[in-house]
Design a protein around this motif. Structure first.
Motif, short mmCIF file in Angstrom:
data_model
loop_
_atom_site.label_atom_id
_atom_site.label_comp_id
_atom_site.label_asym_id
_atom_site.label_seq_id
_atom_site.Cartn_x
_atom_site.Cartn_y
_atom_site.Cartn_z
N GLY A 126 38.17 34.87 43.70
CA GLY A 126 38.42 35.96 44.09
C GLY A 126 37.56 36.94 43.25
N ASP A 138 33.62 39.29 45.78
CA ASP A 138 34.16 40.48 46.05
C ASP A 138 34.24 40.77 47.52
OD1 ASP A 138 35.22 42.90 45.57
OD2 ASP A 138 33.37 43.99 45.60
N ASN A 185 37.73 40.60 49.05
CA ASN A 185 39.09 40.69 49.62
C ASN A 185 39.27 42.16 50.59
OD1 ASN A 185 41.90 40.45 49.57
ND2 ASN A 185 42.33 41.62 48.00
N ILE A 244 41.34 33.25 53.94
CA ILE A 244 41.03 33.91 52.86
C ILE A 244 42.05 34.22 51.67
CG2 ILE A 244 40.01 36.25 52.22
CD1 ILE A 244 37.92 34.69 53.53
N LEU A 297 40.77 32.81 47.92
CA LEU A 297 40.68 33.75 46.74
C LEU A 297 41.22 33.53 45.60
CD1 LEU A 297 40.14 37.21 48.54
CD2 LEU A 297 38.31 35.67 48.16
#
Length: 257
Positions: free
Chosen positions: A148, A152, A154, A183, A187
């Motif tokens: 994460g 970048d 998220n 995801i 992350l």
């Protein structure tokens, strides 16, 4: 002397020294010193022999970025994606550096000296920058503790898809739920060095995944199922492996593969 082209300035200097020394016009130069210089120049010449196939990268703030080549739309200088200037190229490796060159801040493989490097609007500079109207994406950030931190993305992912391991062509998409869970699992993974991953994956076949973002750009993730590892620098969870392998099986079946 028509037709003679000097290809090495150090070698040119050495030849002048040898010629002048031999004529007795300057002080005596020890043979051992000349031999040493010859050896150094010979090694440098051997390192630079032939064409060097550089990867298109830039480095600023101790972060290396690779061009997201052919996988995102070109950015124009009038685009609202162009942010503040964050650096500039101070050295171009192509046609100037040898294979022993150690990358440093301001280096670029192909961009000329003085090329401006900009932030990309909407993203942290640690993830993406823009130079010469091209997107450059992080490949190595020593300060990233997790994936994460490295990526970048998220809240920016539209979907995850499967690509052919032969030619990179698209095969099919993960379901929306599977993309979201992928995801969420990805992350928080600890970020490790590429070498750690490579030691576990160097003899294994890979799976090509593509992460599609809201701005219509995308990037590839390379996954190794036996090692449960990503070349981005992480080892996955059991659940992450299960998501990938289940979706891969379903997508390939639907595609008749």
């Amino acid at each position: 002397m028509v037709g003679i082209k000097w290809t090495s300035k150090p070698l040119f200097v050495l030849l002048i020294i040898l010629t002048v020394s031999g004529c007795g016009e300057v002080g005596v130069i020890m043979k051992s010193q000349i031999d040493t210089l010859k050896s150094v120049l010979k090694g440098s010449s051997e390192l630079c022999m032939g064409d060097i196939e550089w990867v298109d990268f830039i480095m600023i703030n101790n972060i290396k970025y690779l061009q997201n080549f052919g996988e995102t739309k070109e950015v124009t200088v009038t685009s609202n994606q162009l942010g503040d200037k964050v650096g500039e190229v101070s050295y171009m490796l192509s046609e100037h550096a040898c294979t022993d060159h150690v990358a440093k801040n301001g280096d670029a493989a192909f961009l000329p000296i003085g090329t401006d490097i900009y932030a990309m609007e909407g993203y942290k500079t640690e993830f993406r920058v823009i130079a010469d109207n091209k997107i450059y994406e992080v490949s190595d950030n020593p300060n990233a503790a997790t994936i994460g931190d490295l990526l970048d993305i998220n809240g920016r992912v539209v979907k995850v898809s499967l690509e052919s391991g032969m030619d990179g062509s698209p095969i099919g998409d993960f379901t929306m739920d599977a993309s979201s869970e992928f995801i969420q699992e990805l992350l928080p993974l600890s970020h490790v060095s590429f070498n750690e991953v490579y030691e576990k994956t160097k003899h294994e076949n890979s799976i090509f995944l593509r992460v599609h973002l809201q701005d219509s750009t995308s990037f590839r993730l390379v996954y190794y199922p036996k090692a449960n590892a990503f070349t981005a620098g992480a080892f996955g969870t059991e659940r992450l492996n299960e998501i990938i392998m289940t979706q891969r099986k379903q997508i390939k079946a639907a595609a008749g593969l």
